[in-house]
Scaffold this active site. Sequence first.
Site, PDB file in Angstrom:
ATOM      1  N   LYS A  76       1.096  -1.260  -0.201  1.00  0.00           N
ATOM      2  CA  LYS A  76       0.118   0.046   0.280  1.00  0.00           C
ATOM      3  C   LYS A  76       1.452   1.187   0.345  1.00  0.00           C
ATOM      4  O   LYS A  76       1.735   1.170   0.446  1.00  0.00           O
ATOM      5  CB  LYS A  76      -0.972  -0.087   1.749  1.00  0.00           C
ATOM      6  N   SER A 151      -9.628   2.112   3.013  1.00  0.00           N
ATOM      7  CA  SER A 151      -8.261   3.009   1.779  1.00  0.00           C
ATOM      8  C   SER A 151      -7.968   2.019   1.570  1.00  0.00           C
ATOM      9  O   SER A 151      -7.841   2.839   0.234  1.00  0.00           O
ATOM     10  CB  SER A 151      -7.916   4.208   2.650  1.00  0.00           C
ATOM     11  N   SER A 175     -10.796   0.041   7.083  1.00  0.00           N
ATOM     12  CA  SER A 175      -9.485  -0.027   5.575  1.00  0.00           C
ATOM     13  C   SER A 175      -9.235  -1.352   5.091  1.00  0.00           C
ATOM     14  O   SER A 175      -8.472  -1.158   3.639  1.00  0.00           O
ATOM     15  CB  SER A 175      -8.485   1.577   5.716  1.00  0.00           C
TER      16      SER A 175
END
Lengths: 496, 479
Positions: A76, A151, A175
């Site tokens: 990420k 997210s 997330s």
Amino acid sequence: MAEKTLAEVAAGLKARKYSSVELTRAYLARIEQAQPALNALVTVTAESALAAAAVADQRLADGTAGPLTGVPIIHKDIFCTAGVRTTCASRMLSNFISPYDATLVTRLKEAGTVMLGKANMDEFAMGSSNETSYFGPVHNPWDPKVVPGGSSGGSAAAVAARLAPLATATDTGGSIRQPAALCGVTGIKPTYGRVSRYGMIAFASSLDQAGVITVSAEDAAMTLQAMAGFDPRDSTSVDVPVPDYTAELGTPMRGLRIGILTEFFGEGLDPAIEKSVREALAAWQRLGATVKEVSLPNLPLSVPTYYVVAPAECSSNLARFDGVRFGHRCENPKDLMDLYKRSRAEGFGAEVKRRIMTGTYVLSAGYYDAYYLKAQRVRALINEDFRRAFGEVDLLLGPTTPTVAFGIGDKTSDPITMYLNDIYTIGANLAGLPAMSIPCGFAAGLPVGVQLIGPHFSEGRLLAAAHAYQRETDFHLRTPAGWAADFNPASKAGAK
Amino acid sequence: MSGEWETVIGLEIHAQLATKSKIFSGSPTAYGAEPNTQADLVDLGYPGVLPVLNAEAVRMAVKFGLAVGAVITRRSVFARKNYFYPDLPKGYQISQYELPIVARGSLDVVMEDGTVKTVGITRAHLEEDAGKSQHEGVGVSAIDLNRAGTPLIEIVSEPDMRSAKEAVAYMKKIHTLVRYLGICDGNMQEGSFRCDANVSIRRKGAEKFGTRAELKNLNSFRFVEKAINLEVMRQIDILESGGTVVQETRLYDSDKDETRSMRSKEEANDYRYFPDPDLLPVVLEERFIETVRGSLPELPDQKAARFQQQYGLSLYDAGVLTASKELAAYFEAVAALVPSDPKLAANWVMGDWSAALNKDGLDVAESRLSAAQLAGLLNRIVDNTISGKIAKEVFEAMWAEGLEADAVIASRGLRQITDTGAIEAEIDAIMAANPKQLADYRAGKDKLFGFFVGQVMKSTGGKANPAMLNDLLKKKLAP
């Protein structure tokens, strides 16, 4: 088998069915093909990936390889990666080359993983749909018109489309779990403090926790093994020994006490989701688990509590992005105030600004007690609710999300509706508990996730429960149409 | 007019802790390095970095707290003080707010007239320093982050001081204390020890405090005194001309010798303090605190009390001699070699020797005379080889040339005349040469006794033993 689970890929590398370079090349080709459709990555690091793969192949050849050596991975873009752009999906950091690796990146690098690139995400991890990214939304591989969640939407979409066997992710209010549910993959948010936050760009420090998105619980166990553990550079990381998660996977379900959360099955829950989740519960019961209904009376307060605590911390954490030392700086500032105002106004997107302003407000003189302090008190009550519940049951079960993935653009005009998407996931963050989402069915053709929440440091128990369920079901192995994982890395064609 | 007003002062003293590395990073704290060479990613506030508390800074803060008899907070909390400034890389300073590591203590300060002033210490908390901004002409500012993250202890006093002199005496006492404890080098030029003063005035006898101004940038004892006095005058002028004092922060400008407004209360930042979620509360166990207590050196007050008792010194003298560890050690070394008269040792150490150091701008360690050399001189006074007056001359020669007392006395022939016959002979000669004065004295002009002493001293080059001269002269002059 051609599901391209981490376990399967690692075994293929061990058996020399293909080299890490071949595997890496195959995934890179898949990523290249997928980018226009999914936009799951912000940066692709093909060159360094192939170099790392070559090193991994040597280790595989000379017998010094570990369980993850040569396995391709996507990080990420919230994790700092030395020499590689680390953007947090923000214009603010769109030019930021990190001079150092996050501890999690270092550990996974030392374990031999090969980084393919950086995953798209909501800007600074603020969002539940991946629509706040400066680099554009990520599309759900199950249906390009719907969101992948957020997210960690890029990480979840990438694993769902088999652009990598695994992708790291972070979870501040859901997330990891929410996008995992919406993309039909497995996601684990460990106990707060289990994985180092050093080098993970902070959103809300008391809630942020790094984890991983994989195809299966077995894969998650293998990854967590390499990620977890005390880090002297993170004062909030906890010095508790890391158990052998893979060894715990076989723990029998007989006698496991599962609590179902009354508060998670009320108004707002899509009946199709409830049906899938209750079916999953029945599967565990067939494996010998007992079920009990448990109430956490303060849990409904978790969304408002979260939307005080998280913005408060974010307003302070994001103050360092001031255009002075790194990141976006406006053109020709008139003076210092102009430099601050325009650099930040230009560098941050609307949702980030909204949270900075909310957070600044709740910490202001005269409002601190009414908002921040009260939220901390409610947080303590929620903690206490969970503590009491875990006196009666071994883990809690419920849906991960109230609905399946919604359409891109459907909720962007109404932040509150968007925030309510995290209604089932936020509690675990407020209490610092480990939690997972695993695929448990489909509704209207889109994946449904079931959520498991355990007491602190019970990752082994959660993984074992998820693994037991995944041995009985194949929801986690299904791939979206067009994204089947039946490619053969050893063939010249690479991606199919 | 100004007699009607009472001054009220509280100080916030910032002492830089003498740790090797910074409070939340591994960067060194040494002063004077090239700009930005002692700042790592944590000090620069890079994305993703985290603070890790330096245990040594905690130990030093506890040391301070124990030394002022304060309550040591068993669970203290770091908080973020949020504001934007280019030399504050993270956009917040990590400090302590609601739960400081050191709570209520107090310090006794001895004033020049021997009175003792007790100053309450509200709290002392740990925090990180900011970097330095250097404004280099219009539109250009440079930032040096070497100082960013240097550990500080901020010592906040109660508004207990009533004059600039008291404020300076208190600040000096804290300065003495932190150097005794070895937790701060006390270097004010380098900014290791600095203070802000909250100053207000009120009518004598009034209960309520007046509106205060906070004076910033006071980096010498002299400036503290000057700035406070200036501010008091300014406030008196305002109030006596019917105005009101506004709460504001004022900067002392030592070049212009004035204070000027920096920002008013309305312009003050809302710092939005909240507990820093990156750091755990600092939990101190009883055992740790006791270990630190056991490591405390003899403190200034303890030493002063011992000096009073052991050497028969006054409270004030004992205070002066214990103002620094080094000075106290020097005095004790001298006193040990002049066992019969420690008071003499004290007077010389505080007097001629300190004056000589000051004149040459030297530290105790740089003294041109060792304690043994000074004691050598004092012993010649004690054994009547020379008088105290001659000793001053000998001391000057010793200081200038680094000689031993005996060598100077011998080479200059300064040995005191203690031979009764020789002194009597000198007296006889003087009496013979001054018949008028002799007659007047005998007629009752007692004051002329001094004249005869002076004449004999003059004729002996000051070497006549003063006590013997006195005795003999009294006998001889008697009618």
